[in-house]
Design an enzyme around this catalytic site. Sequence first.
Site, PDB file in Angstrom:
ATOM      1  N   GLY A   1      22.838  43.414  60.792  1.00 13.65           N
ATOM      2  CA  GLY A   1      22.989  44.865  60.822  1.00 13.65           C
ATOM      3  C   GLY A   1      22.782  45.481  59.460  1.00 13.65           C
ATOM      4  CB  ALA A   2      21.344  44.176  56.490  1.00 12.21           C
TER       5      ALA A   2
ATOM      6  NE  ARG B   1      22.102  53.197  60.909  1.00  6.53           N
ATOM      7  CZ  ARG B   1      22.207  54.254  61.701  1.00  6.53           C
ATOM      8  NH1 ARG B   1      21.723  55.420  61.296  1.00  6.53           N
ATOM      9  NH2 ARG B   1      22.786  54.160  62.883  1.00  6.53           N
TER      10      ARG B   1
ATOM     11  CG  ASP C   1      18.613  42.942  71.586  1.00  7.04           C
ATOM     12  OD1 ASP C   1      19.749  43.218  71.140  1.00  7.04           O
ATOM     13  OD2 ASP C   1      18.203  43.315  72.701  1.00  7.04           O
TER      14      ASP C   1
ATOM     15  CB  SER D   1      36.639  48.557  63.683  1.00  8.24           C
ATOM     16  OG  SER D   1      37.022  49.900  63.919  1.00  8.24           O
TER      17      SER D   1
ATOM     18  CE1 TYR E   1      32.123  48.423  66.997  1.00  6.97           C
ATOM     19  CE2 TYR E   1      34.119  49.399  66.104  1.00  6.97           C
ATOM     20  CZ  TYR E   1      32.913  48.765  65.912  1.00  6.97           C
ATOM     21  OH  TYR E   1      32.496  48.465  64.639  1.00  6.97           O
TER      22      TYR E   1
ATOM     23  CE  LYS F   1      33.357  45.262  65.156  1.00  2.26           C
ATOM     24  NZ  LYS F   1      32.477  44.363  64.364  1.00  2.26           N
TER      25      LYS F   1
END
Length: 289
Positions: A25-26, A28, A77, A157, A180, A184
């Site tokens: 997930g890099a 951004r 993906d 998170s 979500y 986590k």
Amino acid sequence: MTGPHDPAVTAASALPAGGVALVTGASRGIGRAIARRLAAQGAAVVVHASPRSRAGLDETVALVRAAGGRAAAVAADLADAGARAGLLAAAAEPFGPVTVLVNNAAANPAYAPPSRIDLAARQAGFEINFHAPVDLCQQALPAMKAAGWGRIVNLSSEMAQQPPIPYPGPAKLVHGLVLYGAAKAALERYTQGLAAELHGSGVTANALLPVKIALSESAEAVARQVGASNPHWVEPLEMMAEAAWLLVSGRYNGLVTNSRAMLQLAQSPLHALDGRTVIGDALSLASFA
């Protein structure tokens, strides 16, 4: 920050020469910031994103190389078990086996309140936020164990816990993040169990999360809204990058910690992404341009 069986904390150790990091997930945000910081500390960095984010991924590689670092990109993906099955092997091709794994990629497939989260959404949420990082951990561990050194950092998170009132954002948003947060929470529990299993192996596993909101592109709208009345809830991206580096360079194991607490624990200043320039400390707030 931890449970009753707090992990031992020992002196920091340097990143081994030739260390290779994979950051998912890099394209951004937090992932890009962590990748740039690890590269600045000498790691060869392989950055990952989905094929849909290839442009952002290429930009991350360019930023790392422009700063004098080594970087390569892989696209997959992570929601597709077959597509992610060979990710660690592909990541090892440019620089060698991965010894630092940062599982940052995440998604919320359905912003629905708990009473209306259907089975398809639940399966999709756990696929990307739990099963994918667990699979990547398992793919990475043989090379790490063979090297006698490895670092796993799983991004979590605040939503792994039900937020107290007042909520950090609209109630609708908080209710929509239950799926979500549940995934986590599962990832945090897995991380601590994995850390216990790895004790004494030279490989560590820790979970890292922002205190509330890291100022990234995807969170900017919420950060601005929340930061207007609660500026201490918003942290700069450098805070997460600093904390990730501390977990990678140290011998902490089994932590579930937020970024500010990590800086406080290590008594570390806050550095820019170049790893040299001091820009603050654990108390630093995000600056809105």
